[in-house]
Design a protein around this motif. Structure first.
Motif, short mmCIF file in Angstrom:
data_model
loop_
_atom_site.label_atom_id
_atom_site.label_comp_id
_atom_site.label_asym_id
_atom_site.label_seq_id
_atom_site.Cartn_x
_atom_site.Cartn_y
_atom_site.Cartn_z
N LEU A 55 78.98 5.08 -15.22
CA LEU A 55 78.30 4.52 -14.05
C LEU A 55 79.20 3.56 -13.26
O LEU A 55 78.71 2.83 -12.39
N GLY A 56 80.48 3.55 -13.58
CA GLY A 56 81.39 2.68 -12.84
C GLY A 56 81.06 1.21 -12.97
O GLY A 56 81.35 0.41 -12.07
N GLY A 57 80.43 0.83 -14.09
CA GLY A 57 80.07 -0.57 -14.29
C GLY A 57 78.89 -1.02 -13.45
O GLY A 57 78.62 -2.22 -13.35
N ARG A 58 78.17 -0.06 -12.85
CA ARG A 58 77.02 -0.39 -11.96
C ARG A 58 77.43 -1.44 -10.92
O ARG A 58 76.67 -2.37 -10.63
N SER A 59 78.60 -1.26 -10.33
CA SER A 59 79.17 -2.33 -9.50
C SER A 59 79.41 -1.95 -8.05
O SER A 59 79.95 -2.75 -7.28
N PHE A 60 79.03 -0.73 -7.63
CA PHE A 60 79.41 -0.27 -6.30
C PHE A 60 78.48 -0.81 -5.22
O PHE A 60 77.26 -0.81 -5.37
N GLY A 61 79.09 -1.27 -4.12
CA GLY A 61 78.34 -1.79 -3.00
C GLY A 61 77.95 -0.69 -2.02
O GLY A 61 78.08 0.51 -2.30
N THR A 62 77.52 -1.09 -0.81
CA THR A 62 76.95 -0.15 0.15
C THR A 62 77.93 0.94 0.55
O THR A 62 77.60 2.13 0.52
N TRP A 63 79.16 0.57 0.91
CA TRP A 63 80.09 1.57 1.42
C TRP A 63 80.59 2.49 0.33
O TRP A 63 80.70 3.71 0.53
N ARG A 295 69.38 -2.98 -5.60
CA ARG A 295 68.30 -2.17 -5.05
C ARG A 295 68.45 -2.02 -3.52
O ARG A 295 68.17 -0.96 -2.96
N ASN A 296 68.92 -3.07 -2.88
CA ASN A 296 69.10 -3.01 -1.43
C ASN A 296 70.18 -2.03 -1.01
O ASN A 296 70.13 -1.46 0.09
N VAL A 297 71.17 -1.82 -1.86
CA VAL A 297 72.21 -0.82 -1.56
C VAL A 297 71.58 0.56 -1.45
O VAL A 297 71.94 1.35 -0.57
N ILE A 298 70.61 0.85 -2.31
CA ILE A 298 69.93 2.15 -2.27
C ILE A 298 69.17 2.28 -0.96
O ILE A 298 69.22 3.33 -0.30
N ARG A 300 69.70 0.78 1.91
CA ARG A 300 70.61 0.94 3.04
C ARG A 300 71.15 2.37 3.11
O ARG A 300 71.27 2.96 4.19
N ASN A 301 71.47 2.93 1.96
CA ASN A 301 72.05 4.27 1.94
C ASN A 301 71.08 5.34 2.39
O ASN A 301 71.47 6.32 3.02
#
Length: 555
Positions: A55-63, A295-298, A300-301
């Protein structure tokens, strides 16, 4: 159709296109290096666990999430199979455009809930959630095995896309070539994909997705302007396509339609709706979602991902352009778009376009194999084979299984009809759609009984598989397509949606019966607040008690 002699001279089917191949190799080497270097990108101190690798450390932001999800969802299916379907049959192939429009409002309603509960309890897969929500390892196992099965033909589709590009460049060998020599370039690409996925996990496709999406947008922007100018404009393109579709096909009926007629509307509508419901049931879609840091990243995407739907609409038009250009595919429609690029672009830009397709296949194939490995590791190996497995052991098993999943995908490539490769994705959709009642239903209610969900899943899987097995094509006796007559309606429709309706009916009826009989229910380890808890971009969970903010999965 026949190509002009000048186009034939340029065609990769008559020899190796050295310039295009050189450009392709340069891009391929570049993303391979990026894939291995990605292991050090945002690397955590404790990296030998499934959260970091899978999961990549659950660290990915919006972009990063946007590019990862785009790289995940818009695949060789988008660049090769959809335009090929339109080239071969016309309007019916456009079902992929409305389904990607339908899907984003749907996922806006449930993906944030899934992210919140998964973050709270450390869930890595949908099966983790199903087990925790319904207290049923049997139902969790069913969802896991379905996810692994449905992923394999989807990975196979990516390999078909790579193979189509290699064939057009002239490095895939002819039909009479020894099978090993013919498939050697594909096997090399397969080995490289397996190696950097094994080494870097989800960070590799996340990093490469930036290159992949940039190339795809560049190629589409050029193609949608440059090719119509060379072909005399869209009016000439649509006119020629209409004439071609009016010609009789192998069955004696018109080859296709420029716009869907009354006889195909049910098939079109059910394909679009069924595919929309299925898309975010796939393990790779969920893996990309859970890798985001909030959760907000989801949210926005889900609002900006429809930009890819616009891209898909432009891509679909390439199928009509291939008809106007007289693109020769030698009976394999999957070659239509790579061959169109070969015929219309200068060799150097053909290489860029081929790299976009090839990398556009590698990125989702990597994510899919990681997602399937996560499912096996957490919901087969840990739940049933070694419950006491340490995070390091989970990490090692997942890396090994990611290799085996790719081998399973090769079986689909070698045993199924590649000329209609879009059926690979649709076949996977038939299966994965049967997990929707357990996953989405579980996110909003506990009313469904676990045994009813399992029975509904079994009915949907059995009906869907048998119905798909019974569909023949001119080149394949079984699994030749994904549409069949809808029982009781007399119209042809998508088998996956019919199986899903049967699944839901059985689940509803048995839930009522089992509740009346007071059948035992499994324990629910989640609570209502778990589904709405937000997490800020710094990973702080302000509304959760510190003592319970990280509950290990399975407890």
């Amino acid at each position: 159709m026949t190509l002009p002699s000048s186009a034939l001279a340029a065609s990769g089917t008559d020899g190796v296109n050295g310039v295009a191949l050189t450009v392709f190799i340069l891009f391929f080497v570049a993303v391979t290096v990026m894939g291995f270097l990605a292991a050090r990108w945002r690397k955590a101190e404790q990296s030998a666990n499934l959260d970091e690798w899978g999961l990549g450390g659950r660290s990915f932001g919006t972009w990063v999430t946007w590019f990862l999800l785009g790289g995940d969802l818009y695949t060789a299916y988008t660049f090769v199979a959809v335009p090929a379907a339109i080239y071969a049959a016309g309007a019916s192939g456009f079902f992929a455009v409305p389904y990607t429009i339908l899907v984003y409002p749907l996922i806006f309603t449930f993906l944030p809930r899934l992210w919140s509960v998964s973050h709270r309890h450390g869930y890595v897969t949908t099966s983790d959630f199903v087990r925790g929500r319904f207290g049923s390892k049997g139902l969790s196992l069913a969802v896991a095995l379905t996810g692994i099965l449905a992923t394999m033909p989807y990975i196979a589709l990516q390999l078909v896309g790579i193979q189509a590009v290699l064939d057009v460049m002239g490095v895939g060998g002819g039909e009479n070539t020894n099978w090993f020599v013919k498939d050697l370039p594909l096997l090399i690409a397969f080995a490289v994909l397996a190696a950097y996925t094994y080494s870097s996990g989800l960070r590799a496709p996340a990093l490469i997705a930036f290159v992949k999406d940039g190339l795809i947008y560049l190629v589409i922007a050029v193609a949608i302007i440059y090719i119509p100018i060379k072909l005399g404009g869209f009016d000439a393109i649509f006119h020629e396509a209409g004439k071609a579709f009016a010609e009789p096909g192998p069955t004696g009926k018109p080859r296709g339609e420029l716009a869907s007629g009354p006889t195909n509307q049910w098939a079109y509508a059910t394909l679009a709706l069924g595919s929309a419901l299925a898309l975010f049931m796939y393990p790779h879609s969920i893996t990309a979602t859970l890798s985001s840091r909030s959760r907000n990243v989801i949210r926005r995407n889900t609002t900006i991902l429809p930009l890819y739907s616009l891209m898909l609409g432009f891509l679909a038009l390439l199928g009509f352009m291939a008809i106007k250009a007289g693109t020769e595919t030698h009976g394999n429609a999957q070659l239509a778009i790579p061959q169109l690029f070969e015929d219309m672009f200068p060799s150097w830009f053909s290489g860029v376009a081929f790299a976009a397709i090839g990398i556009g296949a590698l990125v989702p194939a990597a994510i899919m194999s990681i997602a399937a490995a996560n499912l096996f590791t957490r919901n087969v190996y840990k739940d049933f084979l070694k419950p006491a497995a340490t995070p390091e052991q989970e990490h090692k098993v997942a890396k090994l299984v990611s290799l085996l999943v790719k081998v399973g995908a090769l079986v689909f490539v070698l045993t199924m009809d590649k000329t209609v490769a879009i059926n690979f994705q649709l076949l996977g959709g038939i299966w994965i759609l049967q997990t929707m009642p357990a996953l989405v239903g579980g996110l909003f209610t506990r009313w469904f009984h676990r045994w009813a969900l399992l029975a509904g899943w079994a009915v949907g899987m059995i009906y869907g598989t048998l119905a798909a097995y019974g569909v023949a094509s001119p080149t394949q006796a079984h699994f030749g397509g994904s549409n069949a007559e809808i029982p009781g309606i007399g119209q042809i429709g998508y088998i996956g949606l019919t199986a899903f309706v049967l699944n839901v009916v059985v689940t509803l009826v048995l839930t009522v019966a089992l509740r009346a009989l007071k059948a035992p229910e499994g324990a629910d380890e989640t609570s209502p607040g778990d589904y709405t808890a937000d997490v800020g971009d710094k990973g702080v969970t302000p509304d959760l008690p510190p003592a319970t903010a990280d509950v290990p999965a399975g407890h």
